[in-house]
Design an enzyme around this catalytic site. Structure first.
Site, PDB file in Angstrom:
ATOM      1  CE  LYS A 262      53.769 -30.197 -26.809  1.00 58.75           C
ATOM      2  NZ  LYS A 262      54.473 -30.542 -25.576  1.00 58.75           N
TER       3      LYS A 262
ATOM      4  CB  SER B 228      56.586 -29.887 -22.732  1.00 56.41           C
ATOM      5  OG  SER B 228      56.555 -29.453 -24.071  1.00 56.41           O
TER       6      SER B 228
END
Length: 586
Positions: free
Chosen positions: A189, A384
């Site tokens: 991430k 996401s």
């Protein structure tokens, strides 16, 4: 008293003039709409597909077009363009397609849809000619399927492979004495990486090499198929920078010739059997749309196509955003609409607010419980939060070069106290009634308790995110965790690991939704519905030209930095499910 009446009547006159103008504009708009008639397409016409125009997921409503009735520069949506190319295949008035290839403003997934639509059009036996003064790789991905591809004799075909570059702000923040205070879950991430690193982490380099390599490999493979070449030779040309000008590309078989614009027009006239002084009937997509070519006729049963494009935000969204309030109300309305039998959710989003994503996820779940199939079609990006709202669909379609996944969470709470004190001479002080009353403030560093609270919240959302994916994709959480970690995948790999069901276009998703709903005759209804011409004129024009003015004044790169900083300010302190980067590569 005299002064009072002077100002009173001045204000009254201003109001009368203002509302008079509004009335005139309104009458003009609606008069134009009422007097509209279907456009007639002349025989021997050529449909123009200009790749320098961005074909958005949802048609851009232009109040000037509505007011003047001039449809020539009107921009249809991507789905409308694909359907128009399909209609042109059997339209006797359309003899061929002219693709303007001096650049391509569309992403790779959108380009893939246009490319495949052109391949299908060619089966009719009609011609496709592509031309660009200078043709970049993204445009060439589309036009290499044309019968003839030309560039200007002094132009060239860009052929040097793909690259991606990220900006890193860590040193700048240190100089400004701003502490980013970052919290995240998922080793891939990397959305926070620009604020905490000076270069790519090994994990981010690994995932970037993988997804960029996938897109490049797909590009080479499709080019090899179209131009009767092989991927090894094509890759060698890029490595050695073989194509210095247009003639090099002709010699290597990637272009069919170099010609000036007037010579291209002569070729069109020859193909259309026109005289030298005859005018070529070039039809823009906007004009073709107004001809009524996509009119469906009335059918009671409907498949709703809902476009979710842009950042996912909590509450009401602006243009180009997916607001949780807006989409909650829209999806709920479709759930209660008895004529709507299935929903296709077309997603082109890097994600955003985790709470907003959860709210939209819930409405999709309620649609399914109401017996209405939900099928997702992914555009350039559905990552996401964009994947969060997709994961519980009955079926998920993606393009081979769609960017998806990025299942992870992060939060940023910047500390500006050093910057404010040491750079500007500003300090802060105050009182509070409880320990955490001023939590999340940007005027001091977070204390250990606040850091623990934020990290716990990020951890909880990450666990929930993975559970949503596990439930929607019918996988166990351990497996989801192994493919999550914030990692980005292409559509090809996403299908292999189970995040996506099939590779296909929005039409494939619509057909799938109709099969799941067991309907054969239906209309496609697109949402969100367009605003009224008056709302467009009063609301849309100002924002549209404000953004355009800022971009022209400061430049495209600086405008991107400005938008990134604005985004950071808006997202401060809230957990986010957002992709680690914006698609910006060449």
């Amino acid at each position: 008293m005299k002064s009072f009446f002077k100002y009173f009547f001045s204000a009254l006159l201003a109001l009368v003039v203002f509302f008079g103008l509004i009335f005139i504009i309104t009458v003009g708009i609606f008069g134009t709409l009422l007097n509209k008639s279907a456009v007639t397409i002349p025989s021997k016409s050529v449909l123009v597909v200009d790749l320098t125009n961005p074909f958005q997921e949802k048609k851009i409503e232009n109040p000037i077009v509505e007011l003047t009735g001039n449809t020539e520069n009107e921009s249809p949506s991507l789905h409308q363009l694909i359907r128009m190319i399909a209609a042109a295949k059997t339209d006797s008035s359309i003899k061929g397609i002219y693709v303007v290839a001096t650049g391509n403003a569309n992403g790779f997934a959108a380009s893939e849809e246009i490319r495949d639509a052109l391949i299908e059009f060619r089966t009719s036996g009609k011609f496709i000619i592509a031309y660009g003064d200078y043709i970049d790789q993204q445009a060439y991905h589309v036009v290499n399927v044309a019968d003839k591809v030309y560039c200007n004799p002094k132009g060239s075909l860009d052929w040097r492979g793909f690259s991606v570059q990220y900006l890193y702000f860590k040193k700048a923040l240190e100089k400004l004495e701003i502490q980013p205070q970052i919290f995240y879950d998922g080793k891939f991430k990397s959305a926070t990486e620009p604020f905490r690193e000076e270069k790519m982490t090994p994990a981010n380099r690994l995932q970037t090499e993988a997804w960029l390599g996938d897109i490049y490999g797909h590009f080479l493979l499709k080019t090899a198929e179209s131009r009767k070449s092989d991927t090894a030779s094509l890759h060698a040309m890029a490595n050695e920078y073989t194509l210095q000008d247009g003639n090099d590309a002709v010699n290597k078989g990637l272009l069919d010739g170099v010609k000036y614009d007037d010579e291209i027009k002569t070729e069109f006239k020859n193909r259309l059997k026109l005289k030298d002084d005859d005018k070529i009937s070039f039809i823009t997509p906007g004009t073709y749309l107004e001809s009524g070519i996509l009119n469906q006729g009335y059918k009671k049963e409907k498949v709703a196509v809902v476009y979710a494009e842009g950042e996912i935000v909590y509450g009401r969204g602006d243009d180009g955003q997916i607001g949780s309030d807006d989409y909650k109300a829209l999806l709920r309305r479709l759930r209660y609409n008895k004529d709507v039998k299935a929903v296709v959710l077309r997603i082109n989003s890097p994600g955003g607010s985790s709470l907003a994503s959860e709210i939209i996820w819930r409405e999709i779940e309620m649609l399914k419980k109401a017996g209405k199939p939900v099928v997702v079609s992914m555009g350039d990006v559905a990552a996401s939060g964009g994947y969060y709202i997709a994961c519980n669909a009955d079926s998920i379609f993606a393009e081979p070069n769609t960017i998806t996944g990025s299942i992870g969470v992060f939060a940023i709470v910047p500390d500006f106290s050093g910057f404010m004190k040491n750079k500007l001479g500003i300090t802060f002080d105050g009182v509070k009634t409880a320990t955490y009353a001023d939590a999340m403030t940007v005027t001091r560093p977070l204390n250990p308790g606040e850091k623990r609270i934020i990290q716990n919240e990020v951890d909880k959302i990450y666990v929930d995110f993975k559970q949503r994916v596990a439930d929607g994709r019918k996988r166990d959480t351990a497996y989801v965790d192994s493919i999550a970690q914030g990692r980005v995948w292409t559509g090809i790999r996403a299908q292999q690991i189970g995040l996506v069901d099939k590779l296909g276009h929005i039409k494939d998703a619509v057909d799938c939704a109709a099969r799941l709903a067991n309907i054969k005759e239906f209309n496609i209804r697109e949402y969100p519905e367009p605003v009224s011409p008056l709302e467009m004129f009063l609301g849309g024009v100002g924002k549209q030209y404000q953004a355009k003015w800022i971009k022209e004044e400061i430049g495209a790169e600086q405008y991107k930095l400005y938008m990134d900083m604005k985004k950071l300010r808006e997202q401060t302190g809230q957990p986010l499910t957002r992709m680690p980067f914006d698609l910006n590569f060449q």
